[in-house]
Design a protein around this motif. Structure first.
Motif, PDB file in Angstrom:
ATOM      1  N   ARG A  75      -6.900   8.588  30.628  1.00  0.00           N
ATOM      2  CA  ARG A  75      -5.891   9.453  30.017  1.00  0.00           C
ATOM      3  C   ARG A  75      -6.018   9.413  28.499  1.00  0.00           C
ATOM      4  N   LEU A  76      -6.297   8.238  27.960  1.00  0.00           N
ATOM      5  CA  LEU A  76      -6.458   8.104  26.509  1.00  0.00           C
ATOM      6  C   LEU A  76      -7.600   8.986  26.011  1.00  0.00           C
ATOM      7  N   LYS A  77      -8.665   9.088  26.802  1.00  0.00           N
ATOM      8  CA  LYS A  77      -9.839   9.844  26.380  1.00  0.00           C
ATOM      9  C   LYS A  77      -9.691  11.347  26.576  1.00  0.00           C
ATOM     10  N   THR A  78      -8.752  11.773  27.441  1.00  0.00           N
ATOM     11  CA  THR A  78      -8.710  13.197  27.799  1.00  0.00           C
ATOM     12  C   THR A  78      -7.404  13.906  27.453  1.00  0.00           C
ATOM     13  N   GLU A  79      -6.260  13.203  27.502  1.00  0.00           N
ATOM     14  CA  GLU A  79      -4.988  13.898  27.319  1.00  0.00           C
ATOM     15  C   GLU A  79      -4.734  14.257  25.867  1.00  0.00           C
ATOM     16  N   GLU A  80      -4.150  15.423  25.663  1.00  0.00           N
ATOM     17  CA  GLU A  80      -3.913  15.950  24.317  1.00  0.00           C
ATOM     18  C   GLU A  80      -2.966  15.075  23.509  1.00  0.00           C
ATOM     19  N   ARG A  81      -1.993  14.437  24.166  1.00  0.00           N
ATOM     20  CA  ARG A  81      -1.008  13.659  23.423  1.00  0.00           C
ATOM     21  C   ARG A  81      -1.613  12.402  22.784  1.00  0.00           C
ATOM     22  N   TYR A  82      -2.823  12.020  23.228  1.00  0.00           N
ATOM     23  CA  TYR A  82      -3.495  10.855  22.647  1.00  0.00           C
ATOM     24  C   TYR A  82      -4.550  11.256  21.609  1.00  0.00           C
ATOM     25  N   GLU A  83      -4.524  12.524  21.175  1.00  0.00           N
ATOM     26  CA  GLU A  83      -5.523  13.013  20.242  1.00  0.00           C
ATOM     27  C   GLU A  83      -5.531  12.217  18.937  1.00  0.00           C
ATOM     28  N   SER A  84      -4.348  11.930  18.384  1.00  0.00           N
ATOM     29  CA  SER A  84      -4.277  11.182  17.126  1.00  0.00           C
ATOM     30  C   SER A  84      -4.802   9.758  17.296  1.00  0.00           C
ATOM     31  N   VAL A  85      -4.581   9.168  18.482  1.00  0.00           N
ATOM     32  CA  VAL A  85      -5.095   7.832  18.758  1.00  0.00           C
ATOM     33  C   VAL A  85      -6.620   7.845  18.783  1.00  0.00           C
ATOM     34  N   ARG A  86      -7.186   8.880  19.429  1.00  0.00           N
ATOM     35  CA  ARG A  86      -8.650   8.989  19.493  1.00  0.00           C
ATOM     36  C   ARG A  86      -9.249   9.152  18.097  1.00  0.00           C
ATOM     37  N   LYS A  87      -8.579   9.890  17.233  1.00  0.00           N
ATOM     38  CA  LYS A  87      -9.072  10.096  15.875  1.00  0.00           C
ATOM     39  C   LYS A  87      -9.056   8.784  15.089  1.00  0.00           C
ATOM     40  N   ARG A  88      -7.982   8.035  15.229  1.00  0.00           N
ATOM     41  CA  ARG A  88      -7.907   6.745  14.540  1.00  0.00           C
ATOM     42  C   ARG A  88      -8.982   5.796  15.057  1.00  0.00           C
ATOM     43  N   GLN A  89      -9.229   5.828  16.363  1.00  0.00           N
ATOM     44  CA  GLN A  89     -10.250   4.965  16.947  1.00  0.00           C
ATOM     45  C   GLN A  89     -11.638   5.319  16.438  1.00  0.00           C
ATOM     46  N   SER A  90     -11.901   6.591  16.253  1.00  0.00           N
ATOM     47  CA  SER A  90     -13.198   7.032  15.764  1.00  0.00           C
ATOM     48  C   SER A  90     -13.450   6.513  14.358  1.00  0.00           C
ATOM     49  N   GLU A  91     -12.463   6.656  13.480  1.00  0.00           N
ATOM     50  CA  GLU A  91     -12.605   6.164  12.108  1.00  0.00           C
ATOM     51  C   GLU A  91     -12.722   4.649  12.080  1.00  0.00           C
ATOM     52  N   PHE A  92     -11.893   3.986  12.864  1.00  0.00           N
ATOM     53  CA  PHE A  92     -11.912   2.518  12.897  1.00  0.00           C
ATOM     54  C   PHE A  92     -13.259   2.010  13.395  1.00  0.00           C
ATOM     55  N   GLY A  93     -13.807   2.675  14.411  1.00  0.00           N
ATOM     56  CA  GLY A  93     -15.082   2.232  14.980  1.00  0.00           C
ATOM     57  C   GLY A  93     -16.218   2.298  13.969  1.00  0.00           C
ATOM     58  N   LYS A  94     -16.254   3.363  13.177  1.00  0.00           N
ATOM     59  CA  LYS A  94     -17.302   3.491  12.160  1.00  0.00           C
ATOM     60  C   LYS A  94     -17.144   2.421  11.084  1.00  0.00           C
ATOM     61  N   CYS A  95     -15.907   2.179  10.678  1.00  0.00           N
ATOM     62  CA  CYS A  95     -15.664   1.142   9.667  1.00  0.00           C
ATOM     63  C   CYS A  95     -16.014  -0.241  10.207  1.00  0.00           C
ATOM     64  N   ALA A  96     -15.744  -0.460  11.484  1.00  0.00           N
ATOM     65  CA  ALA A  96     -16.051  -1.755  12.101  1.00  0.00           C
ATOM     66  C   ALA A  96     -17.560  -1.995  12.119  1.00  0.00           C
ATOM     67  N   LYS A  97     -18.348  -0.957  12.382  1.00  0.00           N
ATOM     68  CA  LYS A  97     -19.809  -1.097  12.384  1.00  0.00           C
ATOM     69  C   LYS A  97     -20.321  -1.427  10.985  1.00  0.00           C
ATOM     70  N   LEU A  98     -19.751  -0.780   9.979  1.00  0.00           N
ATOM     71  CA  LEU A  98     -20.175  -1.045   8.606  1.00  0.00           C
ATOM     72  C   LEU A  98     -19.792  -2.457   8.190  1.00  0.00           C
ATOM     73  N   ALA A  99     -18.565  -2.871   8.505  1.00  0.00           N
ATOM     74  CA  ALA A  99     -18.108  -4.222   8.164  1.00  0.00           C
ATOM     75  C   ALA A  99     -18.957  -5.274   8.867  1.00  0.00           C
ATOM     76  N   SER A 100     -19.300  -5.029  10.123  1.00  0.00           N
ATOM     77  CA  SER A 100     -20.143  -5.972  10.864  1.00  0.00           C
ATOM     78  C   SER A 100     -21.523  -6.070  10.238  1.00  0.00           C
ATOM     79  N   GLY A 101     -22.056  -4.924   9.784  1.00  0.00           N
ATOM     80  CA  GLY A 101     -23.363  -4.934   9.143  1.00  0.00           C
ATOM     81  C   GLY A 101     -23.365  -5.757   7.862  1.00  0.00           C
ATOM     82  N   ILE A 102     -22.315  -5.603   7.060  1.00  0.00           N
ATOM     83  CA  ILE A 102     -22.208  -6.375   5.816  1.00  0.00           C
ATOM     84  C   ILE A 102     -22.112  -7.863   6.123  1.00  0.00           C
TER      85      ILE A 102
END
Length: 242
Positions: free
Chosen positions: A38-65
């Motif tokens: 439901r988190l991946k598909t339902e419209e009401r979780y759209e803002s959560v998915r967006k935050r997760q996308s940004e967080f995931g990219k930052c987490a990869k960069l932080a891990s690399g550093i």
């Protein structure tokens, strides 16, 4: 989820309800719990998915550093160093005020005045700034790969010295591939000694950041034993956006 305070007492499940005891109270809730689909598909979780996308990219960069500087970070007395790096990366990303939610990136954030200013304060020992113990005589030069520094405020006991090294971090902000180019460690037995450092600056067009590491070690003859110490300095000198 609800706490049962009435006369109906049961454990197990009835229909789509399940009951269990926790900390002396009877808890009743619906079966199934959180549904990841439901988190991946339902419209009401759209803002959560967006935050997760940004967080995931930052987490990869932080891990690399963190991985890139693993050897030097072991001498920094900070147990939550990843969280500290992640906080800085997220802060720079949030300076990207022109992109829509879910598309903000560190790369766009650091291109802003606010993001660049925030990143220039980056200290890999959050409890001690580089400037607290070392004077940077000349700014790091990305053309020549050189910098001149003078350690001046460290507590050195008998048979102790400082190890100073210039590190140039290259990191691809799309793939998060990285490499660290080292100047090689120079040791100094006394304070107020001027140290000139140099790295070979590569031609690859990727994000680059120069860091200075000043650590403590004990000296026995020609052998050095590194020390985990509160006065270890590890901070950003400058960065270059390609």
């Amino acid at each position: 989820m609800a706490k049962n305070v009435g006369l109906i007492q049961f454990e197990g499940s009835i229909g789509d309800l399940v009951a269990y005891h926790r900390n002396g109270s009877l808890i009743i809730q619906r079966k199934g719990g959180f549904n990841g689909k439901r988190l991946k598909t339902e419209e009401r979780y759209e803002s959560v998915r967006k935050r997760q996308s940004e967080f995931g990219k930052c987490a990869k960069l932080a891990s690399g550093i963190k991985r890139a500087f693993a050897w030097w970070l072991q001498w920094v007395p900070e147990n939550m160093i990843y969280n500290h790096i992640q906080s800085v990366v997220m802060g720079v990303k949030n300076c990207d005020v022109l992109s829509e939610k879910g598309t903000k990136t560190f790369e766009k954030g650091i291109a802003t005045v606010a993001g660049a200013s925030l990143f220039r304060k980056f200290q890999l020992n959050p409890k001690r700034s580089l400037s607290a113990g070392t004077i940077v005589n000349t700014a790091f030069n990305f053309e020549t790969g050189t910098v001149s520094v003078t350690p001046h405020h460290y507590k050195l006991k008998s048979r102790m010295c400082l190890g100073v090294e210039l590190l140039l971090l290259q990191i691809d902000l799309n793939t998060y591939d990285y490499q660290v180019i080292r100047s090689g460690i120079q040791y100094c037995d006394a304070l107020h000694q001027t140290i000139d450092l140099e790295v070979a600056v590569p031609q690859e067009q990727v994000f680059m950041a120069a860091f200075l590491f000043v650590g403590k070690c004990s000296k026995e003859g020609k052998s050095y034993a590194w020390m985990r110490d509160v006065e270890v300095s590890f901070g950003l000198l400058d960065f270059k956006i390609v």
